[in-house]
Design a protein around this motif. Structure first.
Motif, PDB file in Angstrom:
ATOM      1  N   ALA A 208       0.797  -1.187   0.094  1.00 39.98           N
ATOM      2  CA  ALA A 208      -0.133   0.083   0.064  1.00 39.98           C
ATOM      3  C   ALA A 208       0.883   1.087   0.052  1.00 39.98           C
ATOM      4  CB  ALA A 208      -0.937   0.035   1.261  1.00 39.98           C
ATOM      5  N   GLY A 209       0.419   2.098  -0.855  1.00 42.75           N
ATOM      6  CA  GLY A 209       1.104   3.728  -1.154  1.00 42.75           C
ATOM      7  C   GLY A 209       2.347   3.628  -1.754  1.00 42.75           C
ATOM      8  N   SER A 210       2.747   2.446  -2.508  1.00 46.28           N
ATOM      9  CA  SER A 210       3.827   2.501  -3.252  1.00 46.28           C
ATOM     10  C   SER A 210       3.829   2.693  -4.792  1.00 46.28           C
ATOM     11  CB  SER A 210       4.607   0.634  -3.482  1.00 46.28           C
ATOM     12  OG  SER A 210       5.649   0.534  -4.478  1.00 46.28           O
ATOM     13  N   ARG A 211       4.539   3.056  -5.384  1.00 45.03           N
ATOM     14  CA  ARG A 211       4.518   3.410  -6.757  1.00 45.03           C
ATOM     15  C   ARG A 211       4.448   2.207  -7.839  1.00 45.03           C
ATOM     16  NH1 ARG A 211       9.528   7.442  -7.724  1.00 45.03           N
ATOM     17  NH2 ARG A 211      10.344   6.007  -6.124  1.00 45.03           N
ATOM     18  N   TYR A 212       4.862   1.177  -7.241  1.00 51.39           N
ATOM     19  CA  TYR A 212       5.262  -0.143  -8.279  1.00 51.39           C
ATOM     20  C   TYR A 212       4.384  -1.071  -7.958  1.00 51.39           C
ATOM     21  CZ  TYR A 212       9.407   2.844  -8.491  1.00 51.39           C
ATOM     22  OH  TYR A 212      10.201   3.768  -8.668  1.00 51.39           O
ATOM     23  N   PHE A 213       4.164  -1.729  -9.021  1.00 50.01           N
ATOM     24  CA  PHE A 213       3.240  -3.110  -8.946  1.00 50.01           C
ATOM     25  C   PHE A 213       4.457  -4.308  -8.620  1.00 50.01           C
ATOM     26  CE2 PHE A 213       0.381  -0.363 -11.278  1.00 50.01           C
ATOM     27  CZ  PHE A 213      -0.712  -0.774 -10.729  1.00 50.01           C
ATOM     28  N   PRO A 214       3.734  -5.480  -8.359  1.00 48.59           N
ATOM     29  CA  PRO A 214       5.105  -6.352  -8.120  1.00 48.59           C
ATOM     30  C   PRO A 214       5.885  -7.017  -9.098  1.00 48.59           C
ATOM     31  CG  PRO A 214       2.925  -6.899  -7.188  1.00 48.59           C
ATOM     32  CD  PRO A 214       2.608  -6.043  -7.841  1.00 48.59           C
ATOM     33  N   TYR A 215       5.096  -6.714 -10.508  1.00 47.84           N
ATOM     34  CA  TYR A 215       5.732  -7.062 -11.874  1.00 47.84           C
ATOM     35  C   TYR A 215       5.391  -6.346 -12.883  1.00 47.84           C
ATOM     36  CZ  TYR A 215       6.378 -11.680  -9.144  1.00 47.84           C
ATOM     37  OH  TYR A 215       6.659 -12.664  -8.285  1.00 47.84           O
ATOM     38  N   TYR A 216       6.091  -6.089 -13.829  1.00 47.39           N
ATOM     39  CA  TYR A 216       6.002  -5.244 -15.126  1.00 47.39           C
ATOM     40  C   TYR A 216       6.052  -6.126 -16.255  1.00 47.39           C
ATOM     41  CZ  TYR A 216       5.869  -1.089 -12.097  1.00 47.39           C
ATOM     42  OH  TYR A 216       5.220  -0.029 -11.077  1.00 47.39           O
ATOM     43  N   THR A 286      -5.035   6.973 -10.112  1.00 46.16           N
ATOM     44  CA  THR A 286      -6.288   5.886  -9.542  1.00 46.16           C
ATOM     45  C   THR A 286      -5.713   5.386  -7.987  1.00 46.16           C
ATOM     46  OG1 THR A 286      -5.287   4.267 -10.868  1.00 46.16           O
ATOM     47  CG2 THR A 286      -7.193   5.319 -11.719  1.00 46.16           C
ATOM     48  N   ASP A 287      -4.570   5.835  -7.526  1.00 42.18           N
ATOM     49  CA  ASP A 287      -4.088   5.499  -6.182  1.00 42.18           C
ATOM     50  C   ASP A 287      -3.861   6.558  -5.258  1.00 42.18           C
ATOM     51  OD1 ASP A 287      -2.850   4.376  -4.069  1.00 42.18           O
ATOM     52  OD2 ASP A 287      -1.538   2.813  -5.362  1.00 42.18           O
ATOM     53  N   ALA A 288      -4.742   6.983  -4.734  1.00 42.67           N
ATOM     54  CA  ALA A 288      -4.609   8.283  -3.811  1.00 42.67           C
ATOM     55  C   ALA A 288      -3.772   8.048  -2.829  1.00 42.67           C
ATOM     56  CB  ALA A 288      -5.931   8.548  -3.111  1.00 42.67           C
ATOM     57  N   GLU A 289      -3.516   6.815  -2.170  1.00 44.29           N
ATOM     58  CA  GLU A 289      -2.364   6.703  -1.174  1.00 44.29           C
ATOM     59  C   GLU A 289      -1.167   6.677  -1.617  1.00 44.29           C
ATOM     60  OE1 GLU A 289      -1.269   3.565   2.473  1.00 44.29           O
ATOM     61  OE2 GLU A 289      -3.051   3.361   1.210  1.00 44.29           O
ATOM     62  N   ALA A 290      -0.932   6.255  -2.779  1.00 46.31           N
ATOM     63  CA  ALA A 290       0.479   6.371  -3.379  1.00 46.31           C
ATOM     64  C   ALA A 290       0.739   7.827  -3.870  1.00 46.31           C
ATOM     65  CB  ALA A 290       0.639   5.515  -4.591  1.00 46.31           C
TER      66      ALA A 290
END
Length: 398
Positions: A208-216, A286-290
């Motif tokens: 939560a709050g990260s800029r990154y997804f686990p994988y790209y 679309t990710d207010a926490e990040a």
């Protein structure tokens, strides 16, 4: 075709797409695109796609012409990429300036022949971009500054980038230009060629709050079907490392502008990285926490383009479904995307005291045929092609 494809049309679609690609390949290899470039027109726009800082400094027109002649055109299986495509593009720009001229030499020619009012330099993205195209990270080592050896790498170590950019700055200082604008390097995971996925919790970041997804992974891979052992990918650790390198590239660029201004030169900074970060849809919009944790500053799109975003382009019979700021290759902007970049550059020149015409975004949107008249079958084509593309280019990860 109505609202969808019948079984016969579904079977025929891959053949039709291959024929279209093959026609494009033939146009460049044996048609009008294969004709020698004009020698009487020295372009002011010296951009060449795919080029990094070393190419700008050292890749001459003669080298491009020699490579075209040494590697005869041939049809490949898919016909997707014309033979010698990048050298054809380079030769078409460099040829009128002479076989010994590199991109930086062409700019210097304009400086000697009438002078340059504003020289805009946007280099450095291709010192890292291939990592998300290849879905692997290959850091530079010995030979990073050698045209014949640097192809084994796709991310320049910050110290190597600083060395090459320093040489570029030295060359630019010798060019007769009233002012110079240097653009920062965008974070490569903003481009939708890198699709962030989470196989365990679809749509969620690695925490939560990260800029990154686990994988790209590749944009045609459905998140629910993604498997790290099956599909090409970067990990979030790799993506963060590449972004960190880019941040250091940008520190080098900012410092170059700062030092030039201290010496009385009219050099300006264009924060292209910040602009694209401000549009990053899945990272921040679309990710207010990040967005909150990372101090995100949104970029407000002009009203005629407000429905566009940075996701991979998708459309069907009803029109565009998502995206619109990046083209079908997932790397380069659309007409609308380039218009936004141009508008922000013009703002910088306005602050510098130049009288410039603002971008007419309504007119620009009308000229953006991909968004105004989107193809009806992009989503269907990608869905049908996904299994084939995965088998063609993906490789297992241990």
């Amino acid at each position: 075709m109505g609202e969808g494809l019948n079984p016969f049309e579904a079977l025929a679609l891959p053949v039709v797409l291959q024929q279209l690609a093959d026609e494009n390949e033939d146009w460049w290899e044996s048609g009008r695109g294969s004709r020698p470039p004009r020698m009487d027109l020295r372009y002011e726009n010296l951009g060449i796609y795919g080029w990094d800082v070393r190419d700008c400094l050292s890749y001459t027109g003669g080298r491009a012409a020699t490579r075209i002649g040494a590697r005869p055109a041939h049809d490949d299986l898919l016909g997707a990429v014309p033979s010698n495509d990048n050298d054809i593009a380079a030769w078409s720009v460099l040829a009128p300036f002479g076989v010994a001229s590199a991109q930086i030499d062409c700019a210097a020619w304009h400086g000697r022949n009438g002078g340059i009012d504003t020289l805009v330099i946007a280099l450095g993205a291709n010192n890292a971009l291939r990592s998300v195209v290849d879905k692997k990270v290959m850091w530079t080592d010995t030979g990073f500054d050698d045209l014949d050896r640097k192809g084994m790498y796709n991310v320049w170590r910050p110290s190597h980038f600083a060395t090459e950019f320093g040489q570029l700055v030295h060359a630019v200082e010798a060019i007769s230009a009233r002012r110079v604008v240097l653009a920062t390097v965008p974070h490569v995971t903003i481009a939708p060629i890198a699709k962030g996925v989470n196989s365990e919790a679809p749509g969620k970041k690695w925490r939560a709050g990260s800029r990154y997804f686990p994988y790209y992974t590749d944009p045609w891979i459905d998140e629910d079907n993604f498997r790290p052992t099956k599909h090409r990918h970067l990990t979030h650790q790799q993506a963060r490392a590449v972004d960190s390198a880019i941040d250091q590239y940008n520190e080098t660029i900012v410092e170059a502008v700062r030092q030039a201004r201290r010496r009385g030169r009219d050099w300006l900074l264009f924060d292209l990285c910040g602009l694209l970060d401000g549009l990053a849809y899945r990272r921040f919009v679309t990710d207010a926490e990040a967005a909150s944790r990372n101090g995100w500053r949104p970029y407000e799109l002009p009203a005629p383009l407000a429905d566009l975003d940075t996701r991979f382009f998708r459309s069907n019979q009803t029109g565009r479904l998502q995206g619109g700021l990046f083209g079908l290759d997932g790397v380069h902007p659309t007409t609308s995307g380039y218009g936004i970049i141009a508008a922000e550059l013009l703002k910088i020149l306005t602050v510098a005291g130049l009288a410039v015409e603002p971008v007419d975004f309504a007119a620009l949107r009308r000229l953006d045929t991909l968004n105004e008249d989107p193809p009806a079958l992009t989503t269907t084509a990608f869905d049908l092609a996904a299994p084939f593309l995965t088998r063609l280019i993906s490789r297992p990860r241990g």
